[in-house]
Write a protein that holds these residues in place. Structure first.
Motif, PDB file in Angstrom:
ATOM      1  N   GLU A 101       4.286  -9.008  10.784  1.00 24.71           N
ATOM      2  CA  GLU A 101       4.862 -10.094  10.404  1.00 24.71           C
ATOM      3  C   GLU A 101       4.098 -10.863   9.301  1.00 24.71           C
ATOM      4  O   GLU A 101       2.793 -11.050   9.703  1.00 24.71           O
ATOM      5  N   LEU A 102       4.650 -11.513   8.486  1.00 19.99           N
ATOM      6  CA  LEU A 102       3.910 -12.499   7.338  1.00 19.99           C
ATOM      7  C   LEU A 102       4.681 -13.639   7.605  1.00 19.99           C
ATOM      8  O   LEU A 102       6.313 -13.717   7.248  1.00 19.99           O
ATOM      9  N   TYR A 103       4.086 -14.735   7.500  1.00 19.19           N
ATOM     10  CA  TYR A 103       4.404 -16.275   7.517  1.00 19.19           C
ATOM     11  C   TYR A 103       3.724 -16.829   6.238  1.00 19.19           C
ATOM     12  O   TYR A 103       2.532 -16.767   6.244  1.00 19.19           O
ATOM     13  N   ILE A 104       4.433 -17.626   5.430  1.00 16.33           N
ATOM     14  CA  ILE A 104       3.755 -18.412   4.637  1.00 16.33           C
ATOM     15  C   ILE A 104       4.380 -19.793   4.675  1.00 16.33           C
ATOM     16  O   ILE A 104       5.776 -20.206   4.856  1.00 16.33           O
ATOM     17  N   GLY A 105       3.565 -20.775   4.919  1.00 19.61           N
ATOM     18  CA  GLY A 105       3.878 -22.029   5.312  1.00 19.61           C
ATOM     19  C   GLY A 105       3.355 -22.487   6.761  1.00 19.61           C
ATOM     20  O   GLY A 105       2.523 -21.606   7.494  1.00 19.61           O
ATOM     21  N   GLU A 106       3.367 -23.600   7.136  1.00 18.90           N
ATOM     22  CA  GLU A 106       2.921 -24.229   8.472  1.00 18.90           C
ATOM     23  C   GLU A 106       3.928 -24.895   9.420  1.00 18.90           C
ATOM     24  O   GLU A 106       5.159 -25.535   8.682  1.00 18.90           O
ATOM     25  N   GLY A 107       3.904 -24.727  10.619  1.00 21.70           N
ATOM     26  CA  GLY A 107       4.747 -25.377  11.522  1.00 21.70           C
ATOM     27  C   GLY A 107       6.366 -25.221  11.241  1.00 21.70           C
ATOM     28  O   GLY A 107       6.534 -23.893  10.992  1.00 21.70           O
ATOM     29  N   ASN A 108       6.945 -26.166  11.073  1.00 17.02           N
ATOM     30  CA  ASN A 108       8.436 -25.983  10.956  1.00 17.02           C
ATOM     31  C   ASN A 108       8.647 -25.878   9.236  1.00 17.02           C
ATOM     32  O   ASN A 108       9.833 -25.561   9.032  1.00 17.02           O
ATOM     33  N   ASN A 109       7.571 -25.739   8.536  1.00 13.97           N
ATOM     34  CA  ASN A 109       7.795 -25.768   6.967  1.00 13.97           C
ATOM     35  C   ASN A 109       7.509 -24.288   6.372  1.00 13.97           C
ATOM     36  O   ASN A 109       6.721 -24.028   5.687  1.00 13.97           O
ATOM     37  N   VAL A 110       8.061 -23.204   7.090  1.00 14.93           N
ATOM     38  CA  VAL A 110       7.912 -22.021   6.893  1.00 14.93           C
ATOM     39  C   VAL A 110       8.747 -21.670   5.600  1.00 14.93           C
ATOM     40  O   VAL A 110       9.922 -21.534   5.927  1.00 14.93           O
ATOM     41  N   ARG A 111       8.045 -21.308   4.393  1.00 13.35           N
ATOM     42  CA  ARG A 111       8.597 -21.052   3.261  1.00 13.35           C
ATOM     43  C   ARG A 111       9.072 -19.543   2.934  1.00 13.35           C
ATOM     44  O   ARG A 111       9.943 -19.184   2.446  1.00 13.35           O
ATOM     45  N   TYR A 112       8.356 -18.729   3.766  1.00 15.45           N
ATOM     46  CA  TYR A 112       8.493 -17.262   3.666  1.00 15.45           C
ATOM     47  C   TYR A 112       8.296 -16.481   5.116  1.00 15.45           C
ATOM     48  O   TYR A 112       7.335 -16.957   5.877  1.00 15.45           O
ATOM     49  N   PHE A 113       9.144 -15.729   5.372  1.00 12.78           N
ATOM     50  CA  PHE A 113       9.030 -14.924   6.523  1.00 12.78           C
ATOM     51  C   PHE A 113       9.352 -13.441   6.268  1.00 12.78           C
ATOM     52  O   PHE A 113      10.631 -13.346   5.672  1.00 12.78           O
ATOM     53  N   ASN A 114       8.637 -12.533   6.760  1.00 15.75           N
ATOM     54  CA  ASN A 114       9.242 -11.054   6.774  1.00 15.75           C
ATOM     55  C   ASN A 114       8.385 -10.330   7.825  1.00 15.75           C
ATOM     56  O   ASN A 114       7.477 -10.573   8.174  1.00 15.75           O
ATOM     57  N   GLY A 115       8.908  -9.328   8.178  1.00 15.67           N
ATOM     58  CA  GLY A 115       8.742  -8.369   9.094  1.00 15.67           C
ATOM     59  C   GLY A 115       8.785  -6.645   8.616  1.00 15.67           C
ATOM     60  O   GLY A 115       9.701  -6.491   8.121  1.00 15.67           O
ATOM     61  N   TRP A 116       7.677  -6.139   8.738  1.00 16.92           N
ATOM     62  CA  TRP A 116       8.022  -4.438   8.634  1.00 16.92           C
ATOM     63  C   TRP A 116       7.508  -3.801   9.881  1.00 16.92           C
ATOM     64  O   TRP A 116       6.788  -4.268  10.804  1.00 16.92           O
ATOM     65  N   MET A 117       8.327  -2.616   9.998  1.00 14.31           N
ATOM     66  CA  MET A 117       8.134  -1.546  10.794  1.00 14.31           C
ATOM     67  C   MET A 117       7.303  -0.407   9.922  1.00 14.31           C
ATOM     68  O   MET A 117       8.024  -0.147   9.234  1.00 14.31           O
ATOM     69  N   HIS A 118       6.149  -0.071  10.437  1.00 12.71           N
ATOM     70  CA  HIS A 118       5.277   0.717   9.628  1.00 12.71           C
ATOM     71  C   HIS A 118       5.303   2.128  10.555  1.00 12.71           C
ATOM     72  O   HIS A 118       5.230   1.959  11.760  1.00 12.71           O
ATOM     73  N   GLU A 119       5.381   3.445   9.718  1.00 15.22           N
ATOM     74  CA  GLU A 119       4.826   4.626  10.526  1.00 15.22           C
ATOM     75  C   GLU A 119       3.858   5.155   9.898  1.00 15.22           C
ATOM     76  O   GLU A 119       3.708   5.329   8.623  1.00 15.22           O
ATOM     77  N   GLN A 120       2.796   5.609  10.791  1.00 18.16           N
ATOM     78  CA  GLN A 120       1.381   6.176  10.578  1.00 18.16           C
ATOM     79  C   GLN A 120       1.815   7.874  10.746  1.00 18.16           C
ATOM     80  O   GLN A 120       2.274   8.270  11.824  1.00 18.16           O
ATOM     81  N   ASP A 121       0.982   8.912   9.912  1.00 18.37           N
ATOM     82  CA  ASP A 121       1.152  10.046   9.938  1.00 18.37           C
ATOM     83  C   ASP A 121       0.126  10.527  10.997  1.00 18.37           C
ATOM     84  O   ASP A 121      -0.831  11.324  10.574  1.00 18.37           O
ATOM     85  N   ILE A 122       0.298  10.307  12.198  1.00 18.80           N
ATOM     86  CA  ILE A 122      -0.809  10.764  13.081  1.00 18.80           C
ATOM     87  C   ILE A 122      -0.764  12.378  13.552  1.00 18.80           C
ATOM     88  O   ILE A 122      -1.686  12.841  13.988  1.00 18.80           O
ATOM     89  N   ASP A 123       0.439  13.059  13.427  1.00 19.09           N
ATOM     90  CA  ASP A 123       0.563  14.417  13.326  1.00 19.09           C
ATOM     91  C   ASP A 123      -0.281  15.043  12.194  1.00 19.09           C
ATOM     92  O   ASP A 123      -1.136  16.025  12.556  1.00 19.09           O
ATOM     93  N   GLY A 124      -0.316  14.554  10.933  1.00 16.42           N
ATOM     94  CA  GLY A 124      -0.840  15.074  10.061  1.00 16.42           C
ATOM     95  C   GLY A 124      -2.558  14.930  10.126  1.00 16.42           C
ATOM     96  O   GLY A 124      -3.666  15.752  10.134  1.00 16.42           O
ATOM     97  N   LEU A 125      -3.117  13.487  10.734  1.00 15.45           N
ATOM     98  CA  LEU A 125      -4.323  13.333  11.158  1.00 15.45           C
ATOM     99  C   LEU A 125      -4.942  14.262  12.268  1.00 15.45           C
ATOM    100  O   LEU A 125      -5.952  14.645  12.067  1.00 15.45           O
ATOM    101  N   SER A 126      -4.104  14.370  13.419  1.00 18.03           N
ATOM    102  CA  SER A 126      -4.384  15.077  14.100  1.00 18.03           C
ATOM    103  C   SER A 126      -4.748  16.915  14.036  1.00 18.03           C
ATOM    104  O   SER A 126      -5.663  17.149  14.069  1.00 18.03           O
ATOM    105  N   ALA A 127      -4.062  17.342  12.797  1.00 20.44           N
ATOM    106  CA  ALA A 127      -4.362  18.611  12.364  1.00 20.44           C
ATOM    107  C   ALA A 127      -5.431  18.468  11.653  1.00 20.44           C
ATOM    108  O   ALA A 127      -6.306  19.563  11.643  1.00 20.44           O
ATOM    109  N   LEU A 128      -5.856  17.584  10.824  1.00 17.37           N
ATOM    110  CA  LEU A 128      -7.062  17.420  10.174  1.00 17.37           C
ATOM    111  C   LEU A 128      -8.110  17.615  10.957  1.00 17.37           C
ATOM    112  O   LEU A 128      -9.352  17.857  10.836  1.00 17.37           O
ATOM    113  N   LEU A 129      -8.054  16.534  12.317  1.00 15.40           N
ATOM    114  CA  LEU A 129      -9.164  16.632  13.240  1.00 15.40           C
ATOM    115  C   LEU A 129      -9.395  17.731  13.793  1.00 15.40           C
ATOM    116  O   LEU A 129     -10.568  18.191  14.139  1.00 15.40           O
ATOM    117  N   ASN A 130      -8.230  18.717  14.279  1.00 14.19           N
ATOM    118  CA  ASN A 130      -8.461  19.786  14.755  1.00 14.19           C
ATOM    119  C   ASN A 130      -9.083  20.823  13.878  1.00 14.19           C
ATOM    120  O   ASN A 130      -9.956  21.461  14.177  1.00 14.19           O
TER     121      ASN A 130
END
Length: 148
Positions: A101-130
């Motif tokens: 989550e990203l907030y720009i501003g303070e208190g009740n004066n938030v000028r920008y807000f956004n949220g992201w859902m990210h996915e990480q390639d843990i299957d690919g990482l697992s293969a490299l670790l193996n």
């Protein structure tokens, strides 16, 4: 090379950005400000010392490869810790999904807000670790390296 260093080096190279990111909610107008880039990764870790006293875990981005030295991690990308020796790292958890989550501003004066859902390639990482023989656990939700 220490197993934790090998693990972190491969993770830093492979998880340098999310596989997929999507806005979790609509953005509020940002008034033309330059917004920071979304996080490149997410992980949680602890040390033997932290487990012995209050069982504290830390959360943040994986360290950059430039933060990985011969015997220690300069900073686990949190800037809240001193260097951590590889021998002290006890448990590392890398989730398949993480939110931001990203907030720009303070208190009740938030000028920008956004949220992201990210996915990480843990299957690919697992293969490299193996491929290099680093023992770890992989589930549908997380990849973990546990030393206890």
């Amino acid at each position: 090379m220490h197993e934790i260093r090998t693990f972190l080096t491969i993770a830093a190279r492979h998880l340098c950005h999310p596989v997929r990111s999507k806005p979790a909610i609509e953005a509020i107008e940002n008034d033309g400000q330059t917004l920071p880039e979304p996080k490149r990764s997410s992980s949680t870790f602890t040390t033997f010392g932290c487990l012995a006293c209050d069982a504290i875990y830390f959360r943040g981005e994986l360290p950059l490869e430039s933060d990985l030295f011969e015997t220690y991690v300069r900073d686990f990308a949190w800037a809240s810790l001193e260097p951590v020796g590889y021998g002290e790292v006890t448990h590392v958890i890398i989730p398949r999904h993480f939110t931001e989550e990203l907030y720009i501003g303070e208190g009740n004066n938030v000028r920008y807000f956004n949220g992201w859902m990210h996915e990480q390639d843990i299957d690919g990482l697992s293969a490299l670790l193996n491929d290099v023989g680093v023992k770890h656990n992989l589930t549908a939700q997380v990849l973990e390296l546990k030393r206890f």
